[in-house]
Design an enzyme around this catalytic site. Structure first.
Site, short mmCIF file in Angstrom:
data_model
loop_
_atom_site.label_atom_id
_atom_site.label_comp_id
_atom_site.label_asym_id
_atom_site.label_seq_id
_atom_site.Cartn_x
_atom_site.Cartn_y
_atom_site.Cartn_z
N LYS A 194 11.55 24.32 52.87
CA LYS A 194 11.71 23.71 54.20
C LYS A 194 12.41 22.27 53.96
O LYS A 194 11.89 21.32 53.45
CB LYS A 194 10.15 23.62 54.97
CG LYS A 194 10.66 22.68 56.50
CD LYS A 194 9.19 22.86 57.09
CE LYS A 194 9.23 22.03 58.37
NZ LYS A 194 8.14 21.84 59.18
N ARG B 284 12.01 18.45 68.06
CA ARG B 284 11.12 17.35 68.19
C ARG B 284 10.82 17.23 69.78
O ARG B 284 9.60 16.69 70.48
CB ARG B 284 11.79 15.99 67.67
CG ARG B 284 12.02 16.29 66.27
CD ARG B 284 11.08 15.99 65.47
NE ARG B 284 11.16 16.51 64.04
CZ ARG B 284 11.77 15.96 63.12
NH1 ARG B 284 12.53 14.57 63.45
NH2 ARG B 284 11.86 16.38 61.74
N ARG C 294 10.49 12.55 57.44
CA ARG C 294 9.65 13.49 56.55
C ARG C 294 10.29 13.77 55.14
O ARG C 294 10.02 14.48 54.57
CB ARG C 294 9.47 14.72 57.29
CG ARG C 294 8.63 14.58 58.54
CD ARG C 294 8.45 15.69 59.51
NE ARG C 294 7.68 15.13 60.65
CZ ARG C 294 7.93 16.09 61.83
NH1 ARG C 294 8.64 16.88 61.86
NH2 ARG C 294 7.35 15.54 62.63
N GLU D 227 10.06 25.80 44.77
CA GLU D 227 8.82 25.67 45.60
C GLU D 227 8.45 27.12 46.04
O GLU D 227 7.37 27.39 46.24
CB GLU D 227 9.36 24.76 46.85
CG GLU D 227 9.56 23.42 46.74
CD GLU D 227 8.02 22.61 46.94
OE1 GLU D 227 6.98 23.26 47.06
OE2 GLU D 227 8.14 21.37 46.64
N LYS E 54 13.73 27.23 55.56
CA LYS E 54 14.13 26.80 56.70
C LYS E 54 14.80 25.42 56.64
O LYS E 54 14.38 24.68 56.04
CB LYS E 54 12.63 26.36 57.43
CG LYS E 54 12.80 25.88 58.93
CD LYS E 54 11.25 25.41 59.64
CE LYS E 54 11.42 24.91 60.87
NZ LYS E 54 10.16 24.40 61.30
N SER F 16 15.95 25.31 65.88
CA SER F 16 16.23 24.68 67.26
C SER F 16 17.56 24.32 67.26
O SER F 16 18.29 24.70 68.39
CB SER F 16 15.41 23.68 67.63
OG SER F 16 15.17 22.58 66.82
N TYR G 240 14.93 32.04 68.29
CA TYR G 240 14.38 32.05 69.79
C TYR G 240 15.28 33.18 70.73
O TYR G 240 14.91 33.00 71.92
CB TYR G 240 15.04 30.46 70.12
CG TYR G 240 14.01 29.34 69.64
CD1 TYR G 240 12.94 29.17 69.81
CD2 TYR G 240 14.55 28.94 68.31
CE1 TYR G 240 12.34 28.15 69.01
CE2 TYR G 240 13.89 27.84 67.66
CZ TYR G 240 12.59 27.60 68.07
OH TYR G 240 11.91 26.57 67.44
#
Length: 328
Positions: free
Chosen positions: A196, A206, A217, A233, A248, A274, A313
């Site tokens: 990610k 957000r 982050r 990872e 992602k 998004s 989506y």
């Protein structure tokens, strides 16, 4: 006069030949619909994601019934609470929005869909980070794992079939897996958001969760420059017991996705986030691209890179198009 001996165009000469020679296909069962569920009785549109809303619980029940009828594989639930605090206590409240919505959705669709839940604190904390903050303001990895363990139990108790660990804390898969097994939830699956990345493409999300984050982050999400780190990872999460691993965002990280697929013995998913959604919708609204073709091509590209399933989506709308195409 040149007379080619090898003519690859033959297999592209008719729609029937192109369909028969197609190397990659998308099936509705490989699609997962992310859903935002808010407190209150009214659904609220998300301005940066045209066509997407924060659902009320009742609206979410209708949305998952539609998703099941469309034949998609699952839904991923995100809670949008009205009250937040430093440790995200709403995430472990049995009557908190995410756990209450999970029970309602499971009651609505049963086993017709895989009901999945986002296991992360960012929607529930007043500072917007994915974990608990230490006194100096940094995200305390190990203290966060304790909160994740509690979230895992709350979500499993609510009926979630698959927990989406999206916080990018070291050791999160091993910690949650051990907690679930010890509590008798050995059959609850774990999806690790393994690769990610700290991406600009999360912007509309957000708004969707009304994030309170100030800053970024980057101390826990991956550097967009790093391909090998993403693969590493994923390998760590597999070794810790992840049932599924994920990359992602999807579209800008197809190289990472392909490498994770090449080394993984567990399913590999990808999240078309998004920002990817918003860019296509914005360009299509201005007449700059063909909306349907762009959606189909974007999802097909993720599938071609090796994703076994895709969070998008457009899941329900795309499933209808795929069914329509198959019926021809």
């Amino acid at each position: 006069m040149i007379n080619p001996v090898i003519r690859p165009r033959r297999l592209r000469s008719t729609p029937a030949l192109r369909r028969l020679a197609s190397e990659t296909r998308v099936h509705p069962a490989e699609l997962v619909l992310p859903l935002f569920v808010r407190e209150g009785n009214e659904s609220t549109p998300i301005s940066s994601m045209p066509g997407i809303v924060q659902h009320s619980v009742d609206a979410a029940r209708r949305a998952v019934a539609e998703a099941a009828a469309a034949g998609i594989g699952g839904v991923m639930l995100f809670g949008v609470p009205t009250v937040r605090d430093a440790t995200g206590t709403g995430a472990t409240d049995p009557d908190g929005i995410l756990n209450a919505a999970t029970r309602a959705v499971v009651a609505e669709v049963g086993d017709a869909l895989v009901v999945q839940t986002d296991l992360c604190l960012d929607e529930f904390t007043d500072h917007g980070h994915c974990g608990v903050l230490a006194t100096d303001g940094h995200v305390d990895n190990d203290a966060t794992l304790l909160r994740y363990n509690d979230m895992a139990l709350a979500q499993a108790e609510a009926g979630s079939a698959l927990l989406g660990l999206s916080g990018m804390m070291d050791g999160q898969v091993a910690s949650v897996r051990a907690t679930l097994d010890a509590a008798g939830y050995a059959d609850t699956a774990v999806l690790a958001y393994s690769a990610k990345y700290a991406s600009a493409y999360y912007g509309p999300f957000r708004e969707a969760v009304q994030s309170t984050l100030v800053g970024d982050r980057r101390t826990y999400q991956l550097d967009p420059a790093n391909r090998r780190e993403g693969v590493r990872e994923a390998r760590i999460d597999i070794d810790e017991g992840a049932d599924v691993v994920m990359v992602k965002p999807a579209g800008s990280y197809l190289d990472v996705l392909a490498e994770v697929v090449a080394m993984s013995e567990v399913p590999v998913w990808a999240y078309q986030v998004s920002g990817e959604y918003a860019m296509i919708e914005a360009a299509a609204a201005r007449g700059w691209i063909d909306r349907r073709r762009a959606i189909e091509e974007s999802v097909l590209s993720i599938r071609r890179a090796g994703a076994d399933a895709i969070l998008t989506y457009w899941a329900v709308e795309l499933a209808a198009w795929l069914t329509e195409t198959d019926a021809r």
